[in-house]
Motif scaffolding. Structure first.
Motif, PDB file in Angstrom:
ATOM      1  N   ARG A  37       0.827  -1.208   0.000  1.00  0.00           N
ATOM      2  CA  ARG A  37       0.000   0.000   0.000  1.00  0.00           C
ATOM      3  C   ARG A  37       0.862   1.259   0.000  1.00  0.00           C
ATOM      4  NH1 ARG A  37      -4.845  -0.354  -1.760  1.00  0.00           N
ATOM      5  NH2 ARG A  37      -5.454   1.482  -0.540  1.00  0.00           N
ATOM      6  N   ILE A  38       1.939   1.214   0.776  1.00  0.00           N
ATOM      7  CA  ILE A  38       2.851   2.358   0.806  1.00  0.00           C
ATOM      8  C   ILE A  38       3.550   2.506  -0.538  1.00  0.00           C
ATOM      9  CG2 ILE A  38       4.962   3.277   1.854  1.00  0.00           C
ATOM     10  CD1 ILE A  38       4.082   1.906   4.472  1.00  0.00           C
ATOM     11  N   GLY A  39       4.045   1.361  -1.072  1.00  0.00           N
ATOM     12  CA  GLY A  39       4.750   1.395  -2.348  1.00  0.00           C
ATOM     13  C   GLY A  39       3.867   1.872  -3.478  1.00  0.00           C
ATOM     14  N   LYS A  40       2.573   1.543  -3.413  1.00  0.00           N
ATOM     15  CA  LYS A  40       1.631   1.934  -4.461  1.00  0.00           C
ATOM     16  C   LYS A  40       1.460   3.445  -4.520  1.00  0.00           C
ATOM     17  CE  LYS A  40      -3.139   1.131  -5.884  1.00  0.00           C
ATOM     18  NZ  LYS A  40      -3.678   2.457  -5.592  1.00  0.00           N
ATOM     19  N   LYS A  41       1.641   4.125  -3.391  1.00  0.00           N
ATOM     20  CA  LYS A  41       1.482   5.583  -3.360  1.00  0.00           C
ATOM     21  C   LYS A  41       2.619   6.280  -4.104  1.00  0.00           C
ATOM     22  CE  LYS A  41      -1.133   5.720   0.978  1.00  0.00           C
ATOM     23  NZ  LYS A  41      -1.162   6.220   2.380  1.00  0.00           N
ATOM     24  N   PHE A  42       3.703   5.588  -4.277  1.00  0.00           N
ATOM     25  CA  PHE A  42       4.845   6.173  -4.981  1.00  0.00           C
ATOM     26  C   PHE A  42       4.971   5.504  -6.348  1.00  0.00           C
ATOM     27  CE2 PHE A  42       5.558   6.620  -0.433  1.00  0.00           C
ATOM     28  CZ  PHE A  42       5.801   7.978  -0.330  1.00  0.00           C
ATOM     29  N   SER A  43       5.786   4.480  -6.461  1.00  0.00           N
ATOM     30  CA  SER A  43       5.905   3.726  -7.707  1.00  0.00           C
ATOM     31  C   SER A  43       6.638   2.433  -7.409  1.00  0.00           C
ATOM     32  CB  SER A  43       6.669   4.534  -8.763  1.00  0.00           C
ATOM     33  OG  SER A  43       8.038   4.596  -8.432  1.00  0.00           O
ATOM     34  N   PRO A  44       6.475   1.423  -8.276  1.00  0.00           N
ATOM     35  CA  PRO A  44       7.185   0.162  -8.041  1.00  0.00           C
ATOM     36  C   PRO A  44       8.693   0.342  -7.920  1.00  0.00           C
ATOM     37  CG  PRO A  44       5.489  -0.140  -9.704  1.00  0.00           C
ATOM     38  CD  PRO A  44       5.551   1.336  -9.416  1.00  0.00           C
ATOM     39  N   ILE A  45       9.270   1.216  -8.720  1.00  0.00           N
ATOM     40  CA  ILE A  45      10.722   1.354  -8.729  1.00  0.00           C
ATOM     41  C   ILE A  45      11.250   1.954  -7.423  1.00  0.00           C
ATOM     42  CG2 ILE A  45      10.890   3.666  -9.753  1.00  0.00           C
ATOM     43  CD1 ILE A  45      13.040   0.576 -10.570  1.00  0.00           C
ATOM     44  N   ILE A  46      10.469   2.851  -6.799  1.00  0.00           N
ATOM     45  CA  ILE A  46      10.874   3.414  -5.502  1.00  0.00           C
ATOM     46  C   ILE A  46      10.919   2.315  -4.454  1.00  0.00           C
ATOM     47  CG2 ILE A  46      10.185   4.939  -3.625  1.00  0.00           C
ATOM     48  CD1 ILE A  46      11.359   6.468  -5.890  1.00  0.00           C
ATOM     49  N   SER A  47       9.901   1.461  -4.445  1.00  0.00           N
ATOM     50  CA  SER A  47       9.856   0.358  -3.496  1.00  0.00           C
ATOM     51  C   SER A  47      11.038  -0.588  -3.707  1.00  0.00           C
ATOM     52  CB  SER A  47       8.537  -0.412  -3.659  1.00  0.00           C
ATOM     53  OG  SER A  47       8.491  -1.522  -2.792  1.00  0.00           O
ATOM     54  N   ILE A  48      11.328  -0.927  -4.962  1.00  0.00           N
ATOM     55  CA  ILE A  48      12.444  -1.821  -5.265  1.00  0.00           C
ATOM     56  C   ILE A  48      13.772  -1.197  -4.837  1.00  0.00           C
ATOM     57  CG2 ILE A  48      13.710  -2.976  -7.120  1.00  0.00           C
ATOM     58  CD1 ILE A  48      11.033  -3.126  -8.648  1.00  0.00           C
ATOM     59  N   MET A  49      13.927   0.082  -5.102  1.00  0.00           N
ATOM     60  CA  MET A  49      15.159   0.794  -4.770  1.00  0.00           C
ATOM     61  C   MET A  49      15.424   0.774  -3.264  1.00  0.00           C
ATOM     62  SD  MET A  49      16.086   4.785  -5.596  1.00  0.00           S
ATOM     63  CE  MET A  49      14.669   5.387  -4.660  1.00  0.00           C
ATOM     64  N   LEU A  50      14.421   1.130  -2.474  1.00  0.00           N
ATOM     65  CA  LEU A  50      14.582   1.142  -1.021  1.00  0.00           C
ATOM     66  C   LEU A  50      14.741  -0.275  -0.474  1.00  0.00           C
ATOM     67  CD1 LEU A  50      11.937   3.863  -0.045  1.00  0.00           C
ATOM     68  CD2 LEU A  50      14.427   4.115  -0.190  1.00  0.00           C
ATOM     69  N   GLY A  51      14.100  -1.240  -1.142  1.00  0.00           N
ATOM     70  CA  GLY A  51      14.228  -2.628  -0.714  1.00  0.00           C
ATOM     71  C   GLY A  51      15.645  -3.145  -0.838  1.00  0.00           C
ATOM     72  N   THR A  52      16.335  -2.728  -1.886  1.00  0.00           N
ATOM     73  CA  THR A  52      17.727  -3.140  -2.070  1.00  0.00           C
ATOM     74  C   THR A  52      18.590  -2.689  -0.902  1.00  0.00           C
ATOM     75  OG1 THR A  52      17.466  -2.972  -4.468  1.00  0.00           O
ATOM     76  CG2 THR A  52      19.704  -3.032  -3.628  1.00  0.00           C
ATOM     77  N   LEU A  53      18.393  -1.459  -0.485  1.00  0.00           N
ATOM     78  CA  LEU A  53      19.181  -0.907   0.621  1.00  0.00           C
ATOM     79  C   LEU A  53      18.820  -1.590   1.940  1.00  0.00           C
ATOM     80  CD1 LEU A  53      21.257   1.250   1.413  1.00  0.00           C
ATOM     81  CD2 LEU A  53      19.357   2.833   1.792  1.00  0.00           C
ATOM     82  N   THR A  54      17.538  -1.799   2.174  1.00  0.00           N
ATOM     83  CA  THR A  54      17.091  -2.415   3.423  1.00  0.00           C
ATOM     84  C   THR A  54      17.574  -3.859   3.539  1.00  0.00           C
ATOM     85  OG1 THR A  54      15.096  -1.037   3.305  1.00  0.00           O
ATOM     86  CG2 THR A  54      15.062  -2.866   4.854  1.00  0.00           C
ATOM     87  N   THR A  55      17.526  -4.583   2.450  1.00  0.00           N
ATOM     88  CA  THR A  55      18.030  -5.954   2.446  1.00  0.00           C
ATOM     89  C   THR A  55      19.522  -6.007   2.797  1.00  0.00           C
ATOM     90  OG1 THR A  55      16.412  -6.635   0.782  1.00  0.00           O
ATOM     91  CG2 THR A  55      18.360  -8.023   1.029  1.00  0.00           C
ATOM     92  N   SER A  56      20.276  -5.052   2.279  1.00  0.00           N
ATOM     93  CA  SER A  56      21.712  -4.993   2.561  1.00  0.00           C
ATOM     94  C   SER A  56      21.971  -4.765   4.046  1.00  0.00           C
ATOM     95  CB  SER A  56      22.358  -3.876   1.740  1.00  0.00           C
ATOM     96  OG  SER A  56      22.169  -4.086   0.356  1.00  0.00           O
TER      97      SER A  56
END
Length: 408
Positions: free
Chosen positions: A274-293
């Motif tokens: 729901r949060i990611g949908k308010k922005f865009s898929p690519i924003i969610s993917i981008m932040l996910g990469t950092l969080t996973t690290s």
């Protein structure tokens, strides 16, 4: 939500439920493969990394070919052939005794996956209405993680780290899924008619189109780094927890982390989406990469089970941010006539899943099990390289205005 699920195409429902059961069966076996190869067959960490990595290496090229074949010859044909073969691959794991046999079987495992997965995701996209796509993609991802929650527990109780019975069970489950698809796909072939009559997309045309798509190319490179980090969950982590001296039962701890990972996915998937949908898929993917690290580094940094569990939760949140929007991102940027090719070409990101286990194995061999902060720290830094690359992809997407609205 229930009414919307009822309105989903029966083919989509079949794929979602099939995904649930096959992934549960897969998670009974594959997370323990590294431990099984080490404990039962005495294979070195470096060679285990090679065996685990070959599956992803095959997917690098196989996914593109499989996706393109589904565009040219139909999703059904590619799905049915690949999943029948897949069932016998798992039976082969139960019978294998030599390193080379495991290498070949895991290569075939990757090949079957690389043909079936992009074809099934493209079929989901084809038969699903635009307003339901995010729902369907997320139901599929949820099915994967429900399976991941139960599979490892069953595998641990049966003894997947030292037994072959779970490979036989997995083979049977895949065979039953194949039979169910053989029954349901022809019954709903009319809904797939538009796939069959469109212009055939040649391999050269597909390669040319992808080569000219800068957004896609940079996204693939960025995702490779993210997948390098994520791949450690099924390769370096189990070897580390099996051999580290300050945990009494490393296999039990790793099994608990797998279950924690799956439960966390199910808990956070909807709010993150729901949060990611308010922005865009690519924003969610981008932040996910950092969080996973960050989560990956925490797993190697701490000796406290509580803090390792917290790090796994952080790791998992990043995973959700990356993978819940993965299918939606591809659907968003793909030419409608080449969706299978685009979904398949994202298989090039499996390069991260191929080199990731090898890098992890080399680092374990170089620094040993007593320096996890160095091993996982290096892996986390490599994974984090995806963040600035995705930032660039986001800038490119804004310039080209490649954004669509989806509902959940």
């Amino acid at each position: 939500m229930i009414e919307r699920f009822r309105s989903i195409n029966p083919v989509s429902k079949s794929i979602i439920f099939g995904t649930l059961f096959t992934r549960a069966a897969t998670f009974m076996t594959m997370p323990f493969l590294a431990i099984y190869l080490s404990k039962v067959h005495g294979i070195s960490p470096e060679m285990i990394g090679v065996i685990l990595g070959v599956s992803a290496l095959v997917r690098i090229f196989g996914s593109f070919i499989g996706g393109n074949l589904s565009d040219r010859y139909g999703r059904e044909n590619v799905m049915l052939i690949s999943i029948f073969v897949w069932a016998f691959v798992f039976l082969g794991f139960a019978l294998a005794t030599h390193v080379f046999m495991f290498f070949i079987l895991n290569a075939l495992n990757g090949l079957c996956s690389s043909f079936f997965e992009p074809s099934s995701r493209a079929l989901l996209s084809d038969v699903t209405k635009q307003k339901n796509k995010l729902l369907v993609f997320n139901l599929r991802y949820a099915a994967i993680n429900v399976g991941a929650a139960f599979g490892p527990l069953v595998g641990f109780l049966i003894g997947s780290s030292k037994s072959t019975i779970t490979f036989v069970i997995t083979a049977i489950v895949y065979l039953l899924y194949a039979i169910s698809l053989l029954y349901i796909l022809p019954k709903h072939r009319d809904s797939n008619k538009k796939i069959e009559v469109k212009e055939k997309v040649t391999m050269m045309k597909a390669l040319s189109a992808l080569r000219q798509d800068l957004v896609f190319l940079v996204a693939v490179i960025a995702f490779i780094f993210g997948v390098i980090g994520y791949s450690q969950f099924g390769s370096t982590m189990p070897q580390f927890f099996e051999n580290v001296t300050y945990f009494e039962n490393g296999v039990a701890l790793y099994t608990s982390l797998i279950i924690l990972n799956a439960i966390t996915v199910l808990v956070v998937q909807y709010p993150v989406t729901r949060i990611g949908k308010k922005f865009s898929p690519i924003i969610s993917i981008m932040l996910g990469t950092l969080t996973t690290s960050i989560g990956l580094f925490g797993v190697g940094l701490f000796e406290s089970i509580f803090l390792i569990g917290l790090s796994m939760i952080i790791f998992t949140i990043g995973e959700v941010m990356m993978f819940t929007m993965y299918d939606l991102f591809v659907d968003q940027i793909a030419d409608p006539s080449m969706k299978g090719t685009y979904f398949g070409a994202m298989g090039f990101t499996s390069l991260g899943g191929s080199v990731g286990p090898f890098i992890g194995g080399v680092l374990l061999g170089a620094f040993g099990y007593g320096a996890p902060e160095i091993v996982f720290g290096i892996l986390a830094l490599i994974s984090a390289i995806g963040f600035p690359l995705f930032l660039y992809v986001n800038m490119l997407m804004k310039k080209t205005k490649r954004n669509l609205d989806y509902s959940l």
